[in-house]
Design a protein around this motif. Structure first.
Motif, PDB file in Angstrom:
ATOM      1  N   LEU A  43     -87.060 -21.472 -57.927  1.00 11.60           N
ATOM      2  CA  LEU A  43     -87.686 -22.745 -58.328  1.00 11.60           C
ATOM      3  C   LEU A  43     -86.637 -23.845 -58.504  1.00 11.60           C
ATOM      4  O   LEU A  43     -86.825 -24.980 -58.047  1.00 11.60           O
ATOM      5  CB  LEU A  43     -88.477 -22.559 -59.625  1.00 11.60           C
ATOM      6  CG  LEU A  43     -89.845 -21.881 -59.480  1.00 11.60           C
ATOM      7  CD1 LEU A  43     -90.341 -21.366 -60.827  1.00 11.60           C
ATOM      8  CD2 LEU A  43     -90.875 -22.848 -58.876  1.00 11.60           C
ATOM      9  N   LYS A  44     -85.515 -23.502 -59.139  1.00 12.87           N
ATOM     10  CA  LYS A  44     -84.427 -24.490 -59.304  1.00 12.87           C
ATOM     11  C   LYS A  44     -83.947 -24.991 -57.955  1.00 12.87           C
ATOM     12  O   LYS A  44     -83.677 -26.169 -57.767  1.00 12.87           O
ATOM     13  CB  LYS A  44     -83.234 -23.840 -60.029  1.00 12.87           C
ATOM     14  CG  LYS A  44     -83.312 -23.867 -61.536  1.00 12.87           C
ATOM     15  CD  LYS A  44     -82.023 -23.290 -62.114  1.00 12.87           C
ATOM     16  CE  LYS A  44     -82.234 -22.765 -63.511  1.00 12.87           C
ATOM     17  NZ  LYS A  44     -81.101 -21.974 -63.995  1.00 12.87           N
ATOM     18  N   ALA A  45     -83.820 -24.042 -57.008  1.00 13.83           N
ATOM     19  CA  ALA A  45     -83.322 -24.394 -55.669  1.00 13.83           C
ATOM     20  C   ALA A  45     -84.284 -25.300 -54.911  1.00 13.83           C
ATOM     21  O   ALA A  45     -83.888 -25.972 -53.958  1.00 13.83           O
ATOM     22  CB  ALA A  45     -83.069 -23.120 -54.862  1.00 13.83           C
ATOM     23  N   ARG A  46     -85.545 -25.321 -55.333  1.00 15.16           N
ATOM     24  CA  ARG A  46     -86.542 -26.185 -54.671  1.00 15.16           C
ATOM     25  C   ARG A  46     -87.121 -27.195 -55.673  1.00 15.16           C
ATOM     26  O   ARG A  46     -88.281 -27.600 -55.578  1.00 15.16           O
ATOM     27  CB  ARG A  46     -87.655 -25.324 -54.062  1.00 15.16           C
ATOM     28  CG  ARG A  46     -87.208 -24.523 -52.828  1.00 15.16           C
ATOM     29  CD  ARG A  46     -86.822 -25.439 -51.679  1.00 15.16           C
ATOM     30  NE  ARG A  46     -86.287 -24.740 -50.519  1.00 15.16           N
ATOM     31  CZ  ARG A  46     -84.995 -24.588 -50.254  1.00 15.16           C
ATOM     32  NH1 ARG A  46     -84.094 -25.075 -51.101  1.00 15.16           N
ATOM     33  NH2 ARG A  46     -84.569 -23.973 -49.167  1.00 15.16           N
ATOM     34  N   ASP A  47     -86.266 -27.609 -56.626  1.00 14.91           N
ATOM     35  CA  ASP A  47     -86.630 -28.647 -57.608  1.00 14.91           C
ATOM     36  C   ASP A  47     -87.974 -28.381 -58.290  1.00 14.91           C
ATOM     37  O   ASP A  47     -88.774 -29.277 -58.496  1.00 14.91           O
ATOM     38  CB  ASP A  47     -86.631 -30.035 -56.943  1.00 14.91           C
ATOM     39  CG  ASP A  47     -85.243 -30.417 -56.484  1.00 14.91           C
ATOM     40  OD1 ASP A  47     -84.277 -30.164 -57.232  1.00 14.91           O
ATOM     41  OD2 ASP A  47     -85.110 -30.951 -55.364  1.00 14.91           O
ATOM     42  N   TRP A  48     -88.220 -27.107 -58.585  1.00 10.18           N
ATOM     43  CA  TRP A  48     -89.402 -26.660 -59.338  1.00 10.18           C
ATOM     44  C   TRP A  48     -90.731 -26.931 -58.628  1.00 10.18           C
ATOM     45  O   TRP A  48     -91.773 -27.026 -59.248  1.00 10.18           O
ATOM     46  CB  TRP A  48     -89.396 -27.234 -60.755  1.00 10.18           C
ATOM     47  CG  TRP A  48     -88.245 -26.681 -61.540  1.00 10.18           C
ATOM     48  CD1 TRP A  48     -86.973 -27.196 -61.611  1.00 10.18           C
ATOM     49  CD2 TRP A  48     -88.222 -25.464 -62.291  1.00 10.18           C
ATOM     50  NE1 TRP A  48     -86.161 -26.368 -62.362  1.00 10.18           N
ATOM     51  CE2 TRP A  48     -86.899 -25.294 -62.805  1.00 10.18           C
ATOM     52  CE3 TRP A  48     -89.180 -24.499 -62.603  1.00 10.18           C
ATOM     53  CZ2 TRP A  48     -86.530 -24.215 -63.601  1.00 10.18           C
ATOM     54  CZ3 TRP A  48     -88.806 -23.421 -63.397  1.00 10.18           C
ATOM     55  CH2 TRP A  48     -87.500 -23.280 -63.882  1.00 10.18           C
ATOM     56  N   ASP A  49     -90.673 -27.043 -57.290  1.00 17.25           N
ATOM     57  CA  ASP A  49     -91.896 -27.138 -56.483  1.00 17.25           C
ATOM     58  C   ASP A  49     -92.354 -25.713 -56.163  1.00 17.25           C
ATOM     59  O   ASP A  49     -91.686 -24.991 -55.398  1.00 17.25           O
ATOM     60  CB  ASP A  49     -91.596 -27.925 -55.195  1.00 17.25           C
ATOM     61  CG  ASP A  49     -92.831 -28.123 -54.329  1.00 17.25           C
ATOM     62  OD1 ASP A  49     -93.553 -27.135 -54.073  1.00 17.25           O
ATOM     63  OD2 ASP A  49     -93.071 -29.269 -53.895  1.00 17.25           O
ATOM     64  N   VAL A  50     -93.465 -25.290 -56.757  1.00 16.63           N
ATOM     65  CA  VAL A  50     -93.897 -23.890 -56.666  1.00 16.63           C
ATOM     66  C   VAL A  50     -94.144 -23.451 -55.216  1.00 16.63           C
ATOM     67  O   VAL A  50     -93.693 -22.383 -54.800  1.00 16.63           O
ATOM     68  CB  VAL A  50     -95.170 -23.642 -57.527  1.00 16.63           C
ATOM     69  CG1 VAL A  50     -95.660 -22.205 -57.360  1.00 16.63           C
ATOM     70  CG2 VAL A  50     -94.879 -23.921 -58.997  1.00 16.63           C
TER      71      VAL A  50
END
Length: 337
Positions: A43-50
Motif C-alpha cells: 500500500l505504501k508503494a502505491r500511495d495507499w491506493d487499494v
C-alpha cells in the motif's frame, strides 16, 4: 497508523481472501505470518491506493509462482569457484545490525564489476539474498531484539565509481525493478558514502525525478560517513569501507576476510551459501545438485525507473564529453574536499 490506513488494510485483506489456493500459498510463504505488514508495504508503494496495491501484489505473487521463487533458496550457484567469482564482482554483504536491530546491508556500488558470470547468476544471487534476508535474517533479528523487525538499512559505497559503470546500467535497472515490484519498502534508509564527483553530478540530475517518499530515505554522507553512521550503529557493525577516511571498499584494504562482508569467506556469506546447499540436499536427497543458473523472468521497468536510468546515462555521457575521457573522476570531490 491512521484510520484511513487501517481501513485500506481491511479492504486489502478482504480482497486477498478471494485469491486462489496457489496464490494464497505463495502469499503465505512470502508474509511469514505477518500479512498485515506485507499489505502495508504494498500500500505504501502505491500511495495507499487499494486497487493499485492489490494489482501490484497479485503481479508479484504470479511472478513468484512463474519463477519458482519459493524454491530459489534450494538452488545453489555451483561450483563454489563460480559463486566466489560472483561474490568478488557483485559486492554485497551483511555487516551487522543497527542499534534498533535493523540489518545493515553494505553494497560496493563503485567497485562491483558484474563481469565474472552471466547476468542470470547475478540476478539469481540478488534474489537469494533478498529471500534469505526475509526468511532467515529478519525473523532472527526479530527474535534477538524482542520486537518485530521487517526492514533494513543499506550503506552504498561509491568508491571507484567510473564512467564505465554505464555498461552496468541495464543490469542494475533490472535488479532495482525486481526490488521495487516484488520487495517494496524493505529498506528504511539508504546511506551513500565515499561519493566522488561523478556521483554528485548524477545525484543532482536524478534527485528531482525521485518520489518524495524515496528522497526522504536517501542520505548522502560526508566522506566515509563514519561519524554519522556511529549514531545509528556500533563501530563493530560499521561496513569495512566506513571505518576510516579514505578506506574505500577495496577487497585488499580490509583487515582480512573477517571484516570484509563482501567476501565469500565472511560469516554471512558462509551461512547463506551453506543454508542454500543444505536446502538443495534436502530436496535432491542424495542426487547430484544441478549446475546452471536459475532463469528469472525480468519484469518490465517502471517508466519512472526508465527515466532515471536514461538521465544517469545522459549525465555520464555529458561528463565523458566534458572530460574527453572515460576514466575515473574519483579524485575530484565535491567542494574540492
Amino acid at each position: 497508523m491512521s484510520n484511513t490506513h487501517q481501513e485500506a488494510i481491511k479492504q486489502f485483506l478482504s480482497l486477498m481472501g478471494n485469491v486462489d489456493e496457489q496464490l494464497n500459498d505463495t502469499f503465505q510463504n512470502m508474509h511469514h505470518g505477518n500479512p498485515t505488514e506485507t499489505l502495508a508495504r504494498f500500500l505504501k508503494a502505491r500511495d495507499w491506493d487499494v486497487q493499485k496495491a492489490y494489482k501490484m501484489l497479485i503481479d508479484c505473487l504470479q511472478w513468484r509462482i512463474q519463477n519458482e521463487i519459493d524454491n530459489i533458496l534450494s538452488k545453489p550457484i555451483i561450483p563454489a569457484d563460480l559463486y566466489r567469482a560472483v561474490r568478488d564482482s557483485q559486492l554485497v554483504g551483511l555487516s551487522g545490525y543497527s542499534k534498533e536491530g535493523l540489518p545493515v546491508i553494505a553494497i560496493g556500488v563503485g567497485l562491483s564489476t558484474y563481469d565474472k558470470a552471466s547476468v542470470n547468476y547475478y540476478v539469481q544471487s540478488h534474489i537469494q539474498m533478498n529471500e534469505y534476508r526475509d526468511r532467515v535474517i529478519l525473523p532472527a533479528a526479530t527474535q534477538k531484539y524482542g520486537k518485530h523487525i521487517s526492514t533494513c538499512l543499506k550503506v552504498l559505497d561509491m568508491t571507484g565509481l567510473k564512467l564505465s559503470a554505464l555498461n552496468q546500467i541495464k543490469l542494475l535497472t533490472t535488479i532495482s525493478t525486481i526490488d521495487d515490484l516484488n520487495y517494496p519498502e524493505k529498506t528504511e534508509t539508504y546511506y551513500i558514502v565515499n561519493a566522488p564527483y561523478i556521483f554528485s553530478a548524477c545525484w543532482k540530475a536524478v534527485k528531482p525525478l525521485l518520489q518524495e517518499r524515496t528522497k526522504r530515505k536517501i542520505q548522502v554522507l560526508q566522506g566515509c560517513g563514519r561519524d554519522e553512521l556511529l549514531k545509528v550503529m556500533d563501530y563493530s557493525f560499521l561496513p569495512h569501507f566506513c571505518r576510516k577516511e579514505g578506506s574505500g571498499s577495496s577487497r585488499n584494504r580490509s583487515n582480512g576476510t573477517i571484516d570484509n562482508c563482501f567476501s565469500l569467506d565472511h560469516s554471512y556469506h558462509q551461512q547463506l551459501y551453506n543454508y542454500i546447499r543444505h536446502q538443495a540436499n534436502l530436496i535432491e536427497s542424495g542426487r547430484p545438485i544441478k549446475q546452471g543458473s536459475v532463469h528469472v523472468e525480468f519484469p518490465e521497468p517502471d517508466p519512472e525507473d526508465t527515466k532515471i536510468a536514461k538521465t544517469i546515462e545522459s549525465e555520464f555521457q555529458r561528463l565523458a564529453d566534458q572530460n574527453g575521457i572515460c576514466n575515473s573522476l574519483n579524485g575530484l570531490k565535491v567542494n574540492g574536499d
